[in-house]
Design a protein around this motif. Structure first.
Motif, short mmCIF file in Angstrom:
data_model
loop_
_atom_site.label_atom_id
_atom_site.label_comp_id
_atom_site.label_asym_id
_atom_site.label_seq_id
_atom_site.Cartn_x
_atom_site.Cartn_y
_atom_site.Cartn_z
N UNK A 1 0.83 -1.20 0.00
CA UNK A 1 0.00 0.00 0.00
C UNK A 1 0.87 1.26 0.00
N UNK A 2 0.37 2.30 -0.65
CA UNK A 2 1.00 3.63 -0.59
C UNK A 2 -0.01 4.55 0.09
N UNK A 3 0.23 5.90 0.07
CA UNK A 3 -0.72 6.81 0.71
C UNK A 3 -2.13 6.63 0.16
N UNK A 4 -2.22 6.36 -1.15
CA UNK A 4 -3.56 6.38 -1.73
C UNK A 4 -3.87 5.20 -2.67
N UNK A 5 -2.99 4.21 -2.70
CA UNK A 5 -3.25 3.07 -3.61
C UNK A 5 -2.84 1.76 -2.94
N UNK A 6 -3.29 0.66 -3.53
CA UNK A 6 -2.90 -0.66 -3.03
C UNK A 6 -2.63 -1.57 -4.22
N UNK A 7 -1.60 -2.43 -4.11
CA UNK A 7 -1.21 -3.31 -5.23
C UNK A 7 -1.12 -4.73 -4.70
N UNK A 8 -1.70 -5.67 -5.44
CA UNK A 8 -1.58 -7.08 -5.04
C UNK A 8 -0.30 -7.64 -5.64
N UNK A 9 0.60 -8.11 -4.79
CA UNK A 9 1.88 -8.66 -5.24
C UNK A 9 1.82 -10.18 -5.10
N UNK A 10 2.31 -10.87 -6.13
CA UNK A 10 2.30 -12.34 -6.10
C UNK A 10 3.68 -12.86 -5.75
N UNK A 11 3.68 -13.97 -5.03
CA UNK A 11 4.95 -14.63 -4.66
C UNK A 11 5.85 -14.80 -5.90
N UNK A 12 7.11 -14.47 -5.75
CA UNK A 12 8.06 -14.66 -6.85
C UNK A 12 8.22 -13.45 -7.75
N UNK A 13 7.33 -12.46 -7.63
CA UNK A 13 7.47 -11.27 -8.48
C UNK A 13 8.67 -10.44 -8.04
N UNK A 14 9.33 -9.84 -9.03
CA UNK A 14 10.50 -9.01 -8.74
C UNK A 14 10.05 -7.55 -8.65
N UNK A 15 10.29 -6.92 -7.51
CA UNK A 15 9.90 -5.52 -7.34
C UNK A 15 11.13 -4.62 -7.42
N UNK A 16 10.93 -3.43 -7.95
CA UNK A 16 12.03 -2.47 -8.02
C UNK A 16 11.59 -1.19 -7.32
N UNK A 17 12.38 -0.74 -6.36
CA UNK A 17 12.08 0.52 -5.68
C UNK A 17 12.96 1.61 -6.26
N UNK A 18 12.37 2.75 -6.57
CA UNK A 18 13.13 3.84 -7.17
C UNK A 18 13.24 4.96 -6.12
N UNK A 19 14.43 5.00 -5.48
CA UNK A 19 14.61 5.90 -4.35
C UNK A 19 14.42 7.37 -4.71
N UNK A 20 14.85 7.74 -5.90
CA UNK A 20 14.75 9.14 -6.31
C UNK A 20 13.31 9.62 -6.22
N UNK A 21 12.38 8.73 -6.53
CA UNK A 21 10.96 9.08 -6.46
C UNK A 21 10.48 9.02 -5.01
N UNK A 22 10.84 7.95 -4.32
CA UNK A 22 10.38 7.75 -2.94
C UNK A 22 10.78 8.93 -2.05
N UNK A 23 12.00 9.43 -2.25
CA UNK A 23 12.48 10.49 -1.36
C UNK A 23 12.09 11.90 -1.84
N UNK A 24 11.17 11.92 -2.82
CA UNK A 24 10.58 13.22 -3.21
C UNK A 24 9.07 13.16 -3.00
N UNK A 25 8.68 12.40 -2.02
CA UNK A 25 7.26 12.22 -1.73
C UNK A 25 6.69 13.53 -1.17
N UNK A 26 5.74 14.15 -1.90
CA UNK A 26 5.23 15.46 -1.45
C UNK A 26 4.43 15.38 -0.15
N UNK A 27 3.97 14.19 0.20
CA UNK A 27 3.23 14.07 1.47
C UNK A 27 4.21 14.19 2.65
N UNK A 28 5.46 13.80 2.43
CA UNK A 28 6.46 13.81 3.50
C UNK A 28 7.33 15.07 3.43
N UNK A 29 7.81 15.39 2.23
CA UNK A 29 8.79 16.48 2.09
C UNK A 29 8.13 17.73 1.50
N UNK A 30 8.33 18.85 2.21
CA UNK A 30 7.86 20.13 1.75
C UNK A 30 8.68 20.54 0.51
#
Ligand code: HEM
Length: 379
Positions: A274-303
């Protein structure tokens, strides 16, 4: 870590041949469920703790060599590229602090060790790196095959022999205190030193130098004031605690430009993400990629998330809970039970001292993303 398996996915679903690391799967590629991970992670954490006594003196003396070198180029030219002087400094600094090995004892290594690491690193990561050639040419010619180890085997063997000969004490500790064999200790040391430390800091410090040297907002004056009025007459690890603005600048640089922006994980089971406003169903074995540049520019957290604000973290230290460059929050603790960067705290301390030392040596520096064009020695 109960949700994500990190086995063999440091740089995505492509893994370079283990030939690059002596036919050993080094710790960074091991999941926490593998027994060897704990030994290797604790070895890495121990190396840093044990070298804390020489860390600052090695840092400042090697930095002085680097700045002397840049100044000498500037005396005969209008600009001095800093990437190679920076890499020479990092190679010497990390050889001594991480492997306990002094490059000056081996002329070839002292001269070309950094370039050997560059070639070894490039062949491993090139299939996953975007270097901006017109597509689809980049995919066809750079990303469609793995590069063979034999192209850098000569370099790697020389580095291996150097660590084996000059890093005996650290290797011995790996054997007696962490249950590694000699080969495992050497290849892991080379990986930590060459890939994690040298590779990570090359990207990070060039970004930091560029940010400072190209600043037009008056930031240098403030950094200089803090570096000179705090932290004692000789820099030490403890000096950092008194340098809130410089530390915050370091954090903000890591937030805006995380040196390792992509993190991968394979789902151990089905779950809902889940994120602030969405939810995603993840299946066992799926490869996820996190993109820090986007995560650390979250407008809900950072002014004003897209703005570079050097004092952001000094103003609101609680934001450190959302600073994830190390594959975990800045308030977290790297351990054998997680995959957070073993060097997390040493990295921010080192970068803070790097800036403090810079402004004790210079009144100002001017430059861009690859070169220094002017320096003014401290009066
Ligand atoms: C600016 C420099 C550095 C950056 C940006 C950086 C970043 C990272 C990141 C993002 C990871 C997680 C990778 C993943 O699993 O997806 C990681 C892991 C790791 N880093 Fe760093 N790192 C740096 C320097 C260092 C240094 C100096 C050390 C020295 C000990 C180090 C040791 C490690 C180790 C051992 C791991 C693997 C952790 C594990 O397997 O649990 N890193 N680093």
């Amino acid at each position: 870590m109960d949700l994500m398996d990190k086995k063999n996915i440091l740089i995505g679903d492509f893994m370079p041949s283990v030939a690059f690391t002596g036919n050993i799967r080094v710790g960074v590629y091991q999941d926490i469920s593998e027994p060897q991970h704990a030994k290797l992670k604790n070895f890495a954490i121990d190396i840093l703790k044990r070298s804390s006594g020489i860390w600052v003196s090695e840092l400042t003396s090697n930095m002085d060599v680097m700045w002397d070198n840049i100044e000498s180029t500037l005396s005969g030219s209008s600009s001095a590229g800093y990437i190679f002087p920076l890499q020479r400094f990092l190679f010497s600094f990390f050889s001594k602090t991480i492997a306990g090995a002094d490059p000056s004892r081996d002329a070839k290594i002292a001269e070309s060790g950094y370039a050997m690491l560059d070639r070894w690193l490039a062949l491993q990561v090139l299939p996953t790196l975007s270097i901006g050639i017109l597509q689809p040419l980049e995919e066809i010619f750079l990303h469609s095959f793995a590069y063979p180890y034999f192209l850098v085997s000569g370099d790697y063997n020389q580095l291996y022999q150097f660590i084996k000969k000059e890093g005996k004490d650290v290797i011995k500790r790996g054997e007696t205190e962490f249950g590694l064999n000699e080969d495992e200790a050497i290849h892991n040391l080379l990986f930590i030193m060459g890939f994690n430390a040298f590779g990570g800091f090359t990207i990070f410090l060039s970004g930091l130098i560029s940010k400072i040297a190209s600043d037009q907002t008056g930031l240098q004056e403030k950094l200089k004031k803090e570096a000179r009025e705090n932290g004692g007459s000789t820099l030490s690890l403890a000096s950092v605690k008194e340098m809130h603005l410089i530390q915050s600048l370091v954090y903000e640089t890591l937030r805006m430009s995380p040196p390792v922006p992509l993190q991968f994980g394979r789902a151990r089971k089905d779950f809902r993400l889940t994120s602030h406003d969405s939810a995603f169903d993840i299946k066992k074995g799926e490869l996820l990629c996190g993109y820090q540049t986007l995560v650390m520019r979250d407008p809900v957290v950072f002014d004003e998330p897209e703005s570079f604000k050097p004092d952001r973290f000094a103003e609101d230290p609680q934001l450190l809970d959302y600073l994830y460059w190390s594959n975990g929050p800045q308030t977290g603790t790297p351990s054998e039970s997680n995959k957070q960067c073993a060097g997390k705290d040493f990295i921010t301390i080192t970068a803070t001292l790097f800036v403090a030392h810079l402004f004790r040596r210079y009144d100002s520096i001017t430059g861009n993303s690859s070169s220094i064009t002017a320096v003014q020695r401290a009066k």
